[in-house]
Write a protein that holds these residues in place. Structure first.
Motif, short mmCIF file in Angstrom:
data_model
loop_
_atom_site.label_atom_id
_atom_site.label_comp_id
_atom_site.label_asym_id
_atom_site.label_seq_id
_atom_site.Cartn_x
_atom_site.Cartn_y
_atom_site.Cartn_z
N ASP A 38 0.85 -1.19 0.00
CA ASP A 38 0.00 0.00 0.00
C ASP A 38 0.88 1.23 0.00
OD1 ASP A 38 -0.82 0.22 3.56
OD2 ASP A 38 1.06 0.05 2.51
N ALA A 39 0.27 2.38 0.04
CA ALA A 39 1.01 3.63 -0.11
C ALA A 39 2.06 3.81 0.97
CB ALA A 39 0.03 4.80 -0.07
N GLY A 40 1.77 3.35 2.19
CA GLY A 40 2.71 3.59 3.29
C GLY A 40 3.85 2.60 3.37
N LYS A 41 3.83 1.60 2.46
CA LYS A 41 4.82 0.51 2.57
C LYS A 41 6.25 1.03 2.52
CE LYS A 41 5.98 -1.87 -0.85
NZ LYS A 41 6.12 -2.73 -2.00
N GLY A 42 6.51 1.93 1.56
CA GLY A 42 7.87 2.45 1.42
C GLY A 42 8.35 3.12 2.69
N LEU A 43 7.46 3.90 3.32
CA LEU A 43 7.84 4.61 4.54
C LEU A 43 8.09 3.65 5.69
CD1 LEU A 43 5.38 7.59 4.12
CD2 LEU A 43 7.86 7.71 3.94
N GLU A 44 7.33 2.54 5.74
CA GLU A 44 7.55 1.56 6.79
C GLU A 44 8.89 0.83 6.56
OE1 GLU A 44 6.10 1.51 9.39
OE2 GLU A 44 4.01 2.04 9.18
N LEU A 686 3.56 -21.68 1.52
CA LEU A 686 3.80 -21.70 2.97
C LEU A 686 4.10 -20.30 3.51
CD1 LEU A 686 4.02 -23.75 5.35
CD2 LEU A 686 6.49 -23.73 4.98
N LEU A 687 4.84 -19.48 2.74
CA LEU A 687 5.19 -18.14 3.24
C LEU A 687 4.13 -17.10 2.87
CD1 LEU A 687 9.09 -18.13 2.81
CD2 LEU A 687 7.72 -18.83 4.75
N THR A 688 2.98 -17.53 2.42
CA THR A 688 1.74 -16.76 2.17
C THR A 688 1.80 -15.76 1.01
OG1 THR A 688 2.08 -14.89 3.69
CG2 THR A 688 1.16 -16.92 4.64
N ASP A 689 0.63 -15.59 0.39
CA ASP A 689 0.48 -14.62 -0.70
C ASP A 689 0.66 -13.20 -0.18
OD1 ASP A 689 -0.11 -16.49 -2.64
OD2 ASP A 689 -2.26 -16.44 -2.26
N ARG A 690 0.10 -12.94 1.01
CA ARG A 690 0.07 -11.58 1.56
C ARG A 690 1.48 -11.02 1.77
NH1 ARG A 690 0.08 -9.13 6.65
NH2 ARG A 690 0.49 -11.12 7.68
N LEU A 691 2.38 -11.90 2.22
CA LEU A 691 3.72 -11.40 2.56
C LEU A 691 4.70 -11.47 1.39
CD1 LEU A 691 4.18 -12.89 6.15
CD2 LEU A 691 3.61 -10.55 5.53
N TYR A 692 4.29 -12.08 0.27
CA TYR A 692 5.23 -12.27 -0.86
C TYR A 692 5.92 -10.96 -1.27
CZ TYR A 692 7.20 -13.52 -5.36
OH TYR A 692 8.08 -13.71 -6.39
N PRO A 693 5.16 -9.87 -1.51
CA PRO A 693 5.84 -8.63 -1.94
C PRO A 693 6.86 -8.14 -0.91
CG PRO A 693 3.45 -8.43 -2.16
CD PRO A 693 3.71 -9.67 -1.37
N ALA A 694 6.52 -8.30 0.39
CA ALA A 694 7.44 -7.82 1.44
C ALA A 694 8.71 -8.67 1.49
CB ALA A 694 6.72 -7.84 2.78
N PHE A 695 8.59 -10.01 1.25
CA PHE A 695 9.80 -10.85 1.20
C PHE A 695 10.69 -10.41 0.05
CE2 PHE A 695 7.47 -14.11 3.76
CZ PHE A 695 8.46 -14.37 4.69
N MET A 696 10.08 -10.07 -1.09
CA MET A 696 10.86 -9.62 -2.26
C MET A 696 11.57 -8.29 -1.95
SD MET A 696 10.55 -11.88 -4.69
CE MET A 696 10.70 -13.03 -3.34
N ALA A 706 19.62 -3.92 8.19
CA ALA A 706 18.24 -3.63 7.78
C ALA A 706 17.57 -4.90 7.27
CB ALA A 706 18.24 -2.57 6.69
N LYS A 707 18.36 -5.70 6.51
CA LYS A 707 17.81 -6.93 5.96
C LYS A 707 17.41 -7.87 7.11
CE LYS A 707 19.74 -8.73 2.21
NZ LYS A 707 20.60 -9.53 1.33
N GLU A 708 18.30 -8.01 8.09
CA GLU A 708 18.03 -8.87 9.25
C GLU A 708 16.74 -8.45 9.95
OE1 GLU A 708 19.15 -11.55 12.59
OE2 GLU A 708 19.62 -11.48 10.47
N ASN A 709 16.64 -7.15 10.19
CA ASN A 709 15.46 -6.59 10.86
C ASN A 709 14.18 -6.98 10.12
OD1 ASN A 709 15.06 -5.16 13.13
ND2 ASN A 709 15.61 -3.18 12.28
N CYS A 710 14.22 -6.78 8.80
CA CYS A 710 13.05 -6.99 7.97
C CYS A 710 12.70 -8.48 7.87
CB CYS A 710 13.32 -6.42 6.58
SG CYS A 710 11.91 -6.55 5.50
N MET A 711 13.73 -9.32 7.59
CA MET A 711 13.48 -10.74 7.36
C MET A 711 12.94 -11.44 8.62
SD MET A 711 14.11 -10.94 4.19
CE MET A 711 14.34 -12.61 3.61
N MET A 712 13.43 -11.03 9.79
CA MET A 712 12.92 -11.63 11.03
C MET A 712 11.50 -11.14 11.32
SD MET A 712 15.06 -13.77 12.04
CE MET A 712 16.00 -14.09 10.58
#
Length: 813
Positions: A38-44, A686-696, A706-712
């Motif tokens: 969504d629009a706020g994703k980049g800021l998060e 298994l890692l869900t449709d919803r989270l796919y864009p965030a994993f990418m 930053a990667k560690e923070n995000c992936m965990m």
């Protein structure tokens, strides 16, 4: 001077639990982090990048502090009658450290409150801009770095007191860390500032990626990145390129039988050679570098008259030096870079971009593909000259090795004379290579025309039926290979059919294709004689009875029906059938209408029904693989027989009481295939449709913290049954990889097999992709592999630790 990487777009690997790294605890992101699109994703994502970077800044400041700690007492003794070091030596070793410390302390103190009291409208670009404007201090530090190291080393040798100090500097652990101090050498700490500039550039890259272009920070971060990149470029210009020595032997002209590009292992390094097989001589040449527009010429490296050429026996090969094999993850990282560049080229072409930009991208792609071509082959092809000298080529497939060996042996049946060529004869022979050659271009995709087929992406189903034409009974089996990135990979293997002249395998395999254009079938006679086993890891001692190759024509293959075919090889005929499912079709997950069974049923439904944390099918398959398949060569990569897999699927769906008996009798590759099929048929990955864009997004971050923070955080966002099952599978795959010397399955191989199964775009996501080039698919798959590889390379992840909202991480900053 150490090399500094100036390509901030590259994702550095998270260091293997940091050599001298402080174990830090990253600031925990807010629980309400929006991981959808969504629009706020980049800021998060900005918040994640910044909080990770802040944690690594704290470690860096502690390291600089540890370096400065001995400086004051050393200065105090310098003016006494018994100085440890002179003022001049202190000034040289600790040059600019105090200034760098003050710059970063001020930066940290200003950034910390902004991240802790987070607000999406927050601005901090001016802090990065100021940090970049002070890079002159780093330039001075870098210019002095070599002499600082040399001085510290000399002082250590001549002064025991200083040696003791420099061997154990105490670095304070981060505020929330369990460890209060770690011991680090002075040499390691002096390298930190050099490493840090690259890190800051990576973070700027990540921040820009996730900052909307209309945000007030955007131009400031752009400016900071420009300054940092220019600075890195200026440092890198000081580094000399490596030079390689060239030697020249001799050769002569005959009828050309076969030629091609091969990788030669010469003096410990890999060289691309153009090899020419004439009627009585094998000549190894390299293409001379000539000015643009000038006639190309070959330089002969060596030649062997076929009368003097012998192949070493397996016993002789045992005494040859082992081949250094490039780790899979390095090859995969390079494939990922190539795919990304291909996508950029496609975009430039679609947008009618500048031809200069396209040429620049193509040049970069060629360099990367050339590296892959040199470093991917690992199967040794050894040649001896009777007069003493040995040569070693590395090939990507047993198929090529067999082709070259057969062509040479066929010529050797004639009455051949040994000879020596004069320098004039050698010149004439080498000169003829250019006119006679049949292979003109190095086999990389950047040399292909745009209208050439990009190859197939998806799944090829192959049934190997039977074979005829054997002169005497033997123990026979077939292997299947397909090409990917210009070289061939073995994908499936039939059972050994014992003591027969007409084997009836009738086995079905499912093979994943990544831009593949050809299918090869090799037929072997199995060798059970233990005395003939070769110690060379990459050698196959089983005898090739025949081999054949067919082109995968997209039009012919893309039908829903099976297509029957025959491959003829040395008088042997192998019958097989095949059909193809494109990637977009294979992505379609069809939710099960039934509420019973386990295949195609939501994982939460299955675990609730079974009152289990991990589905029974997953536990049983993994247990069986660990019991008797963990040392099986190619476990999870080699396909199981499709009929066996379907039988197991039916038994698990019916919850039949004979499951355990059936499992213990079943071929282990079928059990591994059943586990893969279960994950592939889940209604959503298994890692869900919803989270796919965030994993990418997360895996594309360049900064390790930053990667560690995000992936965990993303793992924590998974539903409990998915997370517990994923962690259970993860630990199993790590145990499989521990047996890599025997089963040849590295973490990377396993990530390649499971990544695209556990992580796929939803149909909505994928529809947007289908119009794009297949390269982008390939790029997507690479990123899926990288996500799983990230977790496989990570130290054990505990469910309870994750749920406590505390992210432990360690990264060498």
């Amino acid at each position: 001077m150490p090399y500094i990487d100036e390509s901030p777009t590259m994702s550095p690997q998270l260091s293997a639990r940091g050599q001298e790294s402080g174990d830090g605890v990253s600031p925990t992101p807010t629980d309400g982090l929006n991981t959808g699109v969504d629009a706020g994703k980049g800021l998060e994502m900005r918040k994640l990048v910044l909080s990770g970077f802040l944690a690594s800044e704290e470690i860096y400041i502690n390291q600089l502090e540890a370096l400065l700690l001995p400086m004051k007492p050393l200065k105090a003794t310098a003016t006494t009658s018994q100085p440890v070091l002179t003022l001049q030596q202190i000034e040289t070793i600790f040059y600019k450290i105090q200034d760098i410390y003050e710059i970063h302390k001020e930066f940290y103190d200003n950034l910390c409150p902004k991240v802790q009291q987070w607000d999406s409208n927050i601005t901090m670009g001016h802090l990065f801009q100021k940090l970049a404007s002070q890079l002159g201090v780093y330039k001075a530090f870098v210019d002095n770095y070599k002499i600082a190291l040399e001085t510290a080393e000399k002082c250590s040798q001549s002064n025991y007191q200083f040696q003791k100090i420099s061997e154990e500097l105490k670095v304070k652990g981060p505020k929330d860390s369990k460890e209060s101090h770690t011991s680090v050498t002075m040499e390691a700490l002096l390298y930190k500032p050099i490493d840090r500039v690259t890190r800051s550039t990576l973070v700027l890259h990540d921040l820009l990626k996730h900052t909307p272009s209309d945000h007030p920070d955007y131009p400031l971060l752009q400016d900071a990145l420009r300054i940092s990149q220019n600075f890195l470029s200026s440092i890198n210009e000081d580094i000399d390129p490596r030079r390689t020595a060239v030697t020249t032997p001799k050769g002569e002209t005959r009828q050309l039988i076969k030629d091609g590009f091969l990788v030669e292992l010469s003096e410990g390094s890999r060289k691309l050679r153009h090899v020419f097989l004439f009627t009585d001589v094998l000549l190894c040449a390299k293409l001379k570098k000539t000015a643009v527009g000038k006639h190309q010429q070959y330089d002969c490296k060596w030649y062997v008259p076929l009368a003097d050429l012998v192949f070493p026996s397996p016993e002789e090969s045992e005494h040859c030096p082992q081949v250094h094999v490039i780790p899979d993850h390095e090859l995969e990282d390079m494939k990922m870079k190539i795919s990304a560049i291909k996508s950029e080229v496609q975009k430039e072409k679609a947008n009618k971009g500048q031809s200069r930009a396209i040429e620049r991208l193509k040049k970069k792609m060629f360099e990367n593909e050339f590296w892959l071509l040199l470093n991917s082959p690992a199967i040794p092809f050894r040649i001896h000259n009777r007069n003493g000298k040995s040569y070693l080529f590395l090939l990507s497939s047993d198929y090529e090795r067999s082709e070259w060996r057969e062509a040479i042996q066929k010529l050797q049946k004639k009455d051949l004379q040994a000879f020596v060529l004069s320098s004039v004869e050698l010149q004439v022979l080498t000169g003829s290579c250019f006119k006679l050659r049949t292979v003109h271009n190095i086999p990389v995709t950047s040399n292909k025309d745009d209208d050439e087929s990009p190859g197939l992406y998806g799944f090829l189903h192959v049934i190997v039926h039977s074979a005829k034409g054997f002169k005497q009974s033997a123990n026979l089996y077939c292997t299947l290979e397909v090409d990917s990135f210009g070289y061939f990979v073995s994908k499936a293997k039939t059972r050994v059919f014992r003591d027969t002249t007409e084997p009836q395998w009738n086995e079905e395999f499912e093979i994943e294709l990544e831009g593949s254009q050809s299918l090869r079938i090799l037929c072997y006679e199995k060798c059970y004689d233990k005395t003939k086993l070769n110690k060379d890891n990459n050698e196959i001692v089983d005898k090739i009875m025949g081999k054949g190759q067919i082109q995968l024509d997209p039009q012919a293959v893309q039908t829903k029906n099976w297509h029957m075919d025959v491959i003829e090889m040395n008088g042997i005929k192998v019958e097989f059938s095949m059909k193809f499912t494109s990637r977009d079709m294979s992505l379609k997950r069809t939710p099960s209408k039934k509420q019973t069974g386990v295949f195609g049923v939501k994982i939460s439904v299955v675990t609730k029904r079974e009152r289990s944390k991990v589905p029974y099918i997953v536990r049983q398959c993994i247990e069986e693989v660990e019991k008797r398949g963990i040392e099986e060569v190619g476990i999870y990569r080699i396909s199981g027989v499709a009929t066996d897999i379907q039988a197991l699927k039916a038994v698990f769906d019916a919850n039949n009481k004979d499951i355990l008996v059936m499992l213990s009798d079943m071929d282990i590759n079928a059990i591994a295939g059943t586990l893969k099929l279960y994950f592939r048929e889940l209604p959503e990955p298994l890692l869900t449709d919803r989270l796919y864009p965030a994993f990418m997004e997360g895996i594309a971050l360049s900064d390790p913290a930053a990667k560690e923070n995000c992936m965990m955080h993303l793992l924590r966002s998974l539903p409990d049954p998915n997370l517990i099952t994923f962690l259970f599978l993860l630990e199993h795959l790590k145990r499989v990889a521990e047996k890599e010397p025997i089963n040849k399955m590295s973490l990377h191989n396993l990530a390649t097999v499971f990544g695209p199964t556990l992580l796929r775009p939803s149909e909505g996501e994928s529809k947007g992709h289908l119009t794009l080039a297949s390269d982008i698919w390939s790029h997507d798959v690479m990123a899926q592999v990288q996500v799983l590889l990230y977790y496989l390379q990570h130290p054990p992840i505990s469910f309870t630790e994750l749920k406590r909202n505390t992210l432990y991480f360690s990264t060498d900053v």
